[in-house]
Design an enzyme around this catalytic site. Structure first.
Site, PDB file in Angstrom:
ATOM      1  N   THR A 190       0.810  -1.218   0.000  1.00 53.01           N
ATOM      2  CA  THR A 190       0.000   0.000   0.000  1.00 53.01           C
ATOM      3  C   THR A 190       0.845   1.271   0.000  1.00 53.01           C
ATOM      4  OG1 THR A 190      -0.074  -0.229   2.392  1.00 53.01           O
ATOM      5  CG2 THR A 190      -1.988  -1.047   1.177  1.00 53.01           C
ATOM      6  N   SER A 241      -4.221  -2.019   7.531  1.00 60.04           N
ATOM      7  CA  SER A 241      -4.800  -2.299   6.211  1.00 60.04           C
ATOM      8  C   SER A 241      -5.333  -3.725   6.111  1.00 60.04           C
ATOM      9  CB  SER A 241      -3.731  -2.121   5.125  1.00 60.04           C
ATOM     10  OG  SER A 241      -3.231  -0.823   5.136  1.00 60.04           O
ATOM     11  N   GLU A 250      20.946   9.101   5.415  1.00 56.14           N
ATOM     12  CA  GLU A 250      21.339   8.953   4.010  1.00 56.14           C
ATOM     13  C   GLU A 250      22.839   9.155   3.782  1.00 56.14           C
ATOM     14  OE1 GLU A 250      18.209   7.506   2.811  1.00 56.14           O
ATOM     15  OE2 GLU A 250      18.826   8.578   1.006  1.00 56.14           O
ATOM     16  N   HIS A 308      16.026  11.432  -8.058  1.00 57.42           N
ATOM     17  CA  HIS A 308      17.134  11.904  -7.216  1.00 57.42           C
ATOM     18  C   HIS A 308      18.281  12.362  -8.123  1.00 57.42           C
ATOM     19  CE1 HIS A 308      15.031  10.565  -3.803  1.00 57.42           C
ATOM     20  NE2 HIS A 308      15.722   9.495  -3.448  1.00 57.42           N
ATOM     21  N   CYS A 336      18.348   4.324  -2.513  1.00 51.88           N
ATOM     22  CA  CYS A 336      17.875   4.813  -3.817  1.00 51.88           C
ATOM     23  C   CYS A 336      18.783   5.868  -4.455  1.00 51.88           C
ATOM     24  CB  CYS A 336      16.459   5.360  -3.691  1.00 51.88           C
ATOM     25  SG  CYS A 336      16.225   6.395  -2.249  1.00 51.88           S
ATOM     26  N   SER A 370       9.247  12.003  -2.966  1.00 54.21           N
ATOM     27  CA  SER A 370       8.674  10.645  -2.914  1.00 54.21           C
ATOM     28  C   SER A 370       9.619   9.662  -2.236  1.00 54.21           C
ATOM     29  CB  SER A 370       8.328  10.152  -4.323  1.00 54.21           C
ATOM     30  OG  SER A 370       9.496  10.076  -5.113  1.00 54.21           O
TER      31      SER A 370
HETATM   32  P1  NAP Z   1       5.574   4.149   2.691  1.00 53.27           P
HETATM   33  O1  NAP Z   1       4.944   4.844   1.572  1.00 53.27           O
HETATM   34  O2  NAP Z   1       5.542   4.796   4.042  1.00 53.27           O
HETATM   35  O3  NAP Z   1       4.917   2.661   2.813  1.00 53.27           O
HETATM   36  C1  NAP Z   1       5.179   1.846   3.919  1.00 53.27           C
HETATM   37  C2  NAP Z   1       4.512   0.487   3.777  1.00 53.27           C
HETATM   38  O4  NAP Z   1       4.843  -0.287   4.956  1.00 53.27           O
HETATM   39  C3  NAP Z   1       2.989   0.537   3.713  1.00 53.27           C
HETATM   40  O5  NAP Z   1       2.526  -0.515   2.895  1.00 53.27           O
HETATM   41  C4  NAP Z   1       2.580   0.302   5.168  1.00 53.27           C
HETATM   42  O6  NAP Z   1       1.290  -0.295   5.291  1.00 53.27           O
HETATM   43  C5  NAP Z   1       3.627  -0.721   5.590  1.00 53.27           C
HETATM   44  N1  NAP Z   1       3.783  -0.721   7.047  1.00 53.27           N
HETATM   45  C6  NAP Z   1       3.884   0.331   7.891  1.00 53.27           C
HETATM   46  N2  NAP Z   1       3.955  -0.098   9.178  1.00 53.27           N
HETATM   47  C7  NAP Z   1       3.915  -1.457   9.136  1.00 53.27           C
HETATM   48  C8  NAP Z   1       3.925  -2.482  10.115  1.00 53.27           C
HETATM   49  N3  NAP Z   1       4.013  -2.203  11.428  1.00 53.27           N
HETATM   50  N4  NAP Z   1       3.851  -3.780   9.724  1.00 53.27           N
HETATM   51  C9  NAP Z   1       3.773  -4.083   8.396  1.00 53.27           C
HETATM   52  N5  NAP Z   1       3.729  -3.157   7.415  1.00 53.27           N
HETATM   53  C10 NAP Z   1       3.808  -1.856   7.781  1.00 53.27           C
HETATM   54  O7  NAP Z   1       7.121   3.851   2.424  1.00 53.27           O
HETATM   55  P2  NAP Z   1       7.887   3.642   1.015  1.00 53.27           P
HETATM   56  O8  NAP Z   1       8.442   4.911   0.510  1.00 53.27           O
HETATM   57  O9  NAP Z   1       7.027   2.816   0.125  1.00 53.27           O
HETATM   58  O10 NAP Z   1       9.168   2.806   1.495  1.00 53.27           O
HETATM   59  C11 NAP Z   1       9.085   1.447   1.880  1.00 53.27           C
HETATM   60  C12 NAP Z   1      10.499   0.940   2.146  1.00 53.27           C
HETATM   61  O11 NAP Z   1      11.303   1.085   0.963  1.00 53.27           O
HETATM   62  C13 NAP Z   1      11.225   1.734   3.239  1.00 53.27           C
HETATM   63  O12 NAP Z   1      12.063   0.866   3.948  1.00 53.27           O
HETATM   64  C14 NAP Z   1      12.066   2.735   2.445  1.00 53.27           C
HETATM   65  O13 NAP Z   1      13.198   3.148   3.154  1.00 53.27           O
HETATM   66  C15 NAP Z   1      12.444   1.894   1.232  1.00 53.27           C
HETATM   67  N6  NAP Z   1      12.760   2.667   0.033  1.00 53.27           N
HETATM   68  C16 NAP Z   1      11.966   3.697  -0.385  1.00 53.27           C
HETATM   69  C17 NAP Z   1      12.307   4.390  -1.557  1.00 53.27           C
HETATM   70  C18 NAP Z   1      11.495   5.540  -2.094  1.00 53.27           C
HETATM   71  O14 NAP Z   1      11.970   6.199  -3.052  1.00 53.27           O
HETATM   72  N7  NAP Z   1      10.301   5.823  -1.564  1.00 53.27           N
HETATM   73  C19 NAP Z   1      13.422   4.017  -2.277  1.00 53.27           C
HETATM   74  C20 NAP Z   1      14.210   2.929  -1.845  1.00 53.27           C
HETATM   75  C21 NAP Z   1      13.846   2.268  -0.699  1.00 53.27           C
HETATM   76  P3  NAP Z   1      -0.026   0.579   5.668  1.00 53.27           P
HETATM   77  O15 NAP Z   1      -0.449   1.256   4.403  1.00 53.27           O
HETATM   78  O16 NAP Z   1      -1.000  -0.451   6.115  1.00 53.27           O
HETATM   79  O17 NAP Z   1       0.364   1.553   6.727  1.00 53.27           O
END
Ligand code: NAP
Length: 380
Positions: free
Chosen positions: A30, A58, A230, A271, A176, A207
């Site tokens: 999500t 969720s 970072e 980025h 990233c 993002s």
């Molecule tokens: P995000 O938008 O905040 O999404 C977080 C996800 O984790 C949601 O599906 C959320 O579910 C779930 N979640 C939160 N708390 C949880 C829990 N206690 N148990 C299980 N699931 C849980 O974050 P994102 O940007 O997609 O990033 C996700 C990961 O990828 C992070 O570790 C981030 O550092 C990494 N990352 C992100 C990027 C980027 O550009 N955004 C790039 C590289 C790596 P709900 O919707 O139910 O809350």
């Protein structure tokens, strides 16, 4: 001993043999990265999403109900996934039996919780391809950029032996922002121009902080000169990526010194990095560097993997490029775009580099890794 050309041949045969799609799951489906998986895997020739999981908030809802209000992709939620019921990531009993592997993009309160969840999937025989930083420093977990260190997959059998995993394992993607310049550095190293020192300043998109991310009043008309954690990642992760596979895990390389400043800017996706580089001894001229970048190809291109950019490094001569809104989607968002290569008064050269953080830097990069691991027989 299989040589490089035999390996390419065997892998190409493997690619041709991908007849049946693997059924897969997305943890954190999500969130921003999770949504990217759902978008990018539409019509993927090898992988089909059958399981979506997220937090207990969720769990039990349809995907549309759970993710609809925060859906950020440029396409509507795919019809085939709207009504899938979201599973709690930690409800292991409800994992569909036919899931071959999962992509992980979860945020949890602590890294230890994420480590434990990802290893629990591996213990249950389900490989995890992860975007999280939690396992990046676990020495028997490979941290892979497809064009640089695909061979680090050789550490997977070591991880399985160390931890008693039968079929499962964890493999991770790096931070990233690294993706926007590290392949350009690696291309020069591969051409035998050894890099000694790097000074890197990143300008990271909003993002990258997930959803809802940074409050709009903090972000609009502003630059935030700090992105938690970072700078450490920028300075340390390349050492593992450029490392070699040892008997117990990856042995880090320490031949390049890196200093970085990471900032958050009011850009939606993409980025950018400003990079100053100093070579150890042999210094290429400008034309040589550009030629090395333009002609660079690696295993994903040799294999013709579905998510491989045709030309991983695109060089633009225009003085005012790369720019996020013009260049982040180059080659499906999987290429890195470089420009402004010029001599540096203090180091040898400087340049500006860009890649799409949620595609190349997150979901797309992980899909490319999964394609490579499938071709090598690690995902079945
Ligand atoms: P995000 O938008 O905040 O999404 C977080 C996800 O984790 C949601 O599906 C959320 O579910 C779930 N979640 C939160 N708390 C949880 C829990 N206690 N148990 C299980 N699931 C849980 O974050 P994102 O940007 O997609 O990033 C996700 C990961 O990828 C992070 O570790 C981030 O550092 C990494 N990352 C992100 C990027 C980027 O550009 N955004 C790039 C590289 C790596 P709900 O919707 O139910 O809350």
């Amino acid at each position: 001993m299989v040589n490089y050309f035999q390996l390419i041949f065997q892998l190409k045969i493997g690619v041709k043999n991908h007849m049946e799609k693997l059924k897969i799951g997305v943890l954190g489906a999500t969130g921003i990265v999770g949504q990217n998986y759902l978008q990018l895997l539409q019509g993927h020739p090898w992988f089909d999403i059958i399981d979506v999981a997220a937090s207990p908030r969720s769990a039990g809802k349809t995907y549309e109900k759970a993710a609809g209000p925060k859906w950020q992709m440029p396409i509507p939620i795919p019809e085939s996934l709207k009504d899938l019921k979201v599973r709690d990531v930690q409800d292991y009993d409800a994992i569909p039996e036919d899931v071959s592997f999962v992509f992980s993009a979860i945020n949890m309160p602590t890294k230890d919780m994420i480590k434990e969840v990802e290893f629990e999937y591996a213990r249950k025989g389900i490989p995890v391809i992860s975007n999280n930083s939690a396992h990046r420093w676990t020495s028997d977990v490979p941290m892979i950029i497809g064009e640089i260190n695909s061979h680090h997959s050789d550490v997977i059998p070591i991880q399985q032996k160390n931890r008693g995993f039968l079929k499962g394992f964890v493999a991770v993607k790096p931070n990233c922002s690294l993706q926007s310049y590290l392949t350009a550095i690696y291309a020069l190293e591969k051409a035998n121009y050894k890099v000694d020192k790097l000074i890197i300043t990143t300008l990271q998109a909003v993002s990258g902080a997930g959803y809802p991310g940074v409050a709009s009043l903090d972000m609009v008309d502003n630059i935030i000169p700090y992105v938690g954690g970072e700078e450490e990642k920028t300075e340390k992760e390349p050492l593992k990526i450029f490392g070699k596979v040892g008997e117990k895990g990856i042995i880090n390389d320490d031949s390049i010194q890196i200093s970085s400043t990471c900032t958050r800017v009011a850009v939606r996706d993409g980025h950018t990095a400003s990079v100053n580089m100093k070579f150890k001894d042999r210094i290429p001229n400008r034309e040589e560097i550009i030629n090395i970048w333009k002609t660079f190809k690696a295993l994903p291109q040799e294999l013709g993997l579905p998510f491989a950019p045709k030309q991983p490094i695109i060089y633009l001569e225009d003085e005012d490029r790369p720019q996020p809104i013009k260049d982040r989607n180059n080659d499906k968002g999987m290429a890195l775009t470089v420009g402004r290569l010029r001599e540096d008064n203090v180091f040898d050269y400087k340049f500006v580099s860009l890649s799409h953080n949620t595609i190349r830097g997150a979901a797309g990069g992980a899909i490319l890794m999964a394609e490579m691991l499938k071709t090598k027989g690690y995902l079945k």
